[in-house]
Design a protein around this motif. Structure first.
Motif, mmCIF file in Angstrom:
data_model
loop_
_atom_site.group_PDB
_atom_site.id
_atom_site.type_symbol
_atom_site.label_atom_id
_atom_site.label_comp_id
_atom_site.label_asym_id
_atom_site.label_seq_id
_atom_site.Cartn_x
_atom_site.Cartn_y
_atom_site.Cartn_z
ATOM 1 N N GLU A 97 -95.039 53.646 -32.848
ATOM 2 C CA GLU A 97 -95.202 52.200 -32.986
ATOM 3 C C GLU A 97 -94.707 51.489 -31.730
ATOM 4 O O GLU A 97 -93.800 51.953 -31.060
ATOM 5 N N THR A 98 -95.302 50.338 -31.468
ATOM 6 C CA THR A 98 -94.781 49.484 -30.399
ATOM 7 C C THR A 98 -95.091 48.034 -30.754
ATOM 8 O O THR A 98 -95.817 47.760 -31.713
ATOM 9 N N THR A 99 -94.512 47.111 -30.010
ATOM 10 C CA THR A 99 -94.892 45.700 -30.119
ATOM 11 C C THR A 99 -95.066 45.184 -28.689
ATOM 12 O O THR A 99 -94.592 45.814 -27.745
ATOM 13 N N VAL A 100 -95.754 44.063 -28.537
ATOM 14 C CA VAL A 100 -95.876 43.442 -27.212
ATOM 15 C C VAL A 100 -95.315 42.023 -27.299
ATOM 16 O O VAL A 100 -95.877 41.156 -27.975
ATOM 17 N N TRP A 139 -93.225 37.600 -18.287
ATOM 18 C CA TRP A 139 -93.604 39.018 -18.369
ATOM 19 C C TRP A 139 -93.803 39.448 -19.799
ATOM 20 O O TRP A 139 -93.503 38.690 -20.727
ATOM 21 N N PHE A 140 -94.383 40.608 -19.985
ATOM 22 C CA PHE A 140 -94.543 41.155 -21.338
ATOM 23 C C PHE A 140 -94.029 42.579 -21.363
ATOM 24 O O PHE A 140 -94.093 43.299 -20.371
ATOM 25 N N HIS A 141 -93.480 42.939 -22.516
ATOM 26 C CA HIS A 141 -92.865 44.269 -22.656
ATOM 27 C C HIS A 141 -92.700 44.568 -24.143
ATOM 28 O O HIS A 141 -92.801 43.664 -24.966
ATOM 29 N N PRO A 142 -92.446 45.828 -24.510
ATOM 30 C CA PRO A 142 -92.276 46.164 -25.923
ATOM 31 C C PRO A 142 -90.987 45.562 -26.485
ATOM 32 O O PRO A 142 -90.057 45.269 -25.735
#
Ligand code: C2O
Ligand code: CU
Ligand code: CU
Length: 523
Positions: A97-100, A139-142
């Motif tokens: 699983e991940t999220t952004v 920025w974007f990251h998990p």
């Protein structure tokens, strides 16, 4: 220059001198070119597609499994326009699983990509939002619960550039990858067989995960050939835990034009630019003289972060001016930044950051066991003496008589805010939409650096670790420094974040975040 002479010569010079490291290297030609992330704009249907995927990346002598967005490592830079809706379709091709999360974007909780925004392996998620804030480098990251540090270390991070009509009119350098250059700096370490060596253990939960290899857009000490004139660097400290201190090798000034949330009122010239994990600054640097120089990071006084090779100025990238002349300029005035409103009668909230004393003690012990006294170099000894009674005996092996097995210590709840480790389904409070609030963030219980970050807002720093913020930290920010003291910020949330998609406020030292130093709140 022969290699032998070069080695002698550079040894004689020491690691830091007026001469650029670049000019001393016999191997400059072999240095990798600075990788430039692709600019990705929404298509005619306002869509942006992101695939979270695994691949392989070569870092110097190591070839490792790495993760990226639309590639093997890091991700594209998403270019969004103020007032224009965008639809982001995220496909998760990882086996977990991940999220952004959109770090720095003022978007509703439902699309913010916090730990509730899980995308199962093989599944997709679409989010739509309209940026309303001013031009900024975000920025974007998990933000996967308990695994953010790991997933970022594996390579997941990308930039988000918001543009607005005003910023377009300024004559700043604008040519992507030429004189408008993204600079994502991260440290990593590798196992003997070359894989990214991540662990969330006692030591990293206490001081953060750090490495011995510095990467700039994923490359080791790359070079960038820039036109003469003004060069714009969009700096992101994308490290899990390491704070950086940017400077030039020949002490030419950096002109800070923007902080986390966008342009400042006017440029601020600095010769050193400390940046904590999660922070962005945009700087202009003059390359008119045509002389090559390096961007370096100077030693910092954060626990564990002065271990070699970071005990000396460390190169980030070299800049080699070309003959061509660039057209961008450094304006005297940038954008109006409003005066602070009256603070009278505002809701005030206190967020008290604490670390389990056993974790704090055992983590430092582990650090010294592994790296020796160097791990504490550069630390403020006055602060250490006061620190939670650890003063007597900071030397190897003499740190108290605690049970070193760690029994009774629950690593995943060892860091807390207001006495509570992060609990996904119990937001700690409700902020009122559209209202200014004064948040008082205290880190008085320990001497660790806590880069404190709040979702859903760009705030103003009222005081930072007990002091008035520096000029270049007085504009729009989403991260504030808390280190053994108290910081105050003025926040306002203009979007909803209901209980099931509460916003997060947390320490951006990712191993502190992952072990509980985070809270959810609703708007
Ligand atoms: Cu950069 Cu909550 O994150
Ligand atoms: Cu964030
Ligand atoms: Cu922290």
């Amino acid at each position: 220059m022969q290699r032998r002479d070069f080695l002698k010569y550079s040894a004689a010079l020491g690691a830091f001198s007026a001469l650029p490291l670049w000019s001393r290297s016999a191997f400059a030609a072999e240095r990798p070119a600075l990788p430039i992330p692709d600019l990705l704009e929404a298509d005619a249907q306002s869509r942006i597609r992101l695939t979270v995927q695994a691949g392989k990346t070569t870092f110097g002598k190591h070839t490792a499994t790495s993760w990226g967005y639309n590639g093997n490592l890091l991700g594209p830079a998403l270019k969004l326009q103020q007032g224009k809706q965008v639809n982001v379709e995220i496909r998760n091709q990882l086996s977990e699983e991940t999220t952004v999360h959109w770090h720095g974007l003022e978007v509703p909780g439902s699309v913010d990509g916090g730990p509730q925004g899980v995308i199962a392996p093989g599944k997709s998620r679409s989010v739509s939002f309209t940026p309303t804030q001013q031009a900024a480098t975000c920025w974007f990251h998990p933000h996967q619960h308990g695994k953010t540090g790991y997933q970022v270390a594996m390579g997941l991070a990308g930039l988000v550039l918001i543009e607005d009509p005003h910023s377009q009119q300024l004559l700043l350098p604008k040519s992507w990858g030429v004189d408008d250059v993204p600079v994502i700096v991260q440290d990593k370490k590798f196992t003997a067989d070359g894989e990214i060596d991540y662990q969330l253990d006692m030591m990293s939960a206490a001081v953060g995960w750090f490495g011995d290899t510095l990467l700039t857009n994923g490359a080791i000490y790359p070079r960038h050939a820039a036109p003469r004139g003004w060069l714009r660097l969009r700096l992101l400290n994308g490290c899990n835990a390491r704070s950086l201190n940017f400077a030039t090798s020949d002490k030419r000034p950096l002109y800070v034009i923007a902080s986390d949330g966008g342009l400042l009122a006017e440029p601020v010239a600095v010769t050193e630019l400390p940046m904590m994990p999660g922070e962005r600054f945009e700087v202009l640097v003059e390359t008119r003289d045509g002389k090559p120089f390096d961007i370096v990071t100077l030693p910092v006084s954060q626990m564990g972060m002065s271990i070699a090779p970071f005990d000396k100025p460390h190169p980030v990238m070299s800049i080699q001016p070309l003959r061509v002349v660039a057209s961008g300029m450094l304006p005297d005035k940038l954008v109006p930044v409003p005066a602070l409103p009256s603070l009278e009668g505002l809701t005030q909230r206190t967020l008290k950051l604490t670390m389990d004393p056993m974790l704090d003690q055992m983590g430092m012990q582990a650090l010294m066991d592994k790296y020796g006294a160097q791990a504490m170099d550069g630390m403020d000894h006055g602060a250490m003496m006061q620190h939670g009674g650890h003063g007597q005996g900071m030397n190897h092996g003499t740190m108290g008589s605690m049970d070193h097995s760690g029994h009774g210590l629950d690593l995943h709840h060892a860091n807390r805010i207001n006495g509570q480790a992060f609990a996904m389904d119990t937001p700690q409070f409700a902020a009122a939409r559209g209202q200014h609030e004064r948040w008082v963030i205290s880190g008085e219980g320990d001497m660790m650096l806590h880069p404190f970050h709040i979702h859903g807002t760009q705030f103003r720093i009222l005081s930072e670790n007990g002091k008035k913020p520096a000029a270049h930290r007085s504009g729009w920010k989403d991260t504030v420094k808390v280190e053994g003291g108290v910081s105050e910020v003025l926040v306002r949330f203009d979007h909803d974040a209901p209980e099931e998609s509460a916003y997060m406020a947390h320490c951006h030292l990712l191993e502190h975040e992952d072990t509980g130093m985070m809270l959810g709140f609703t708007v």
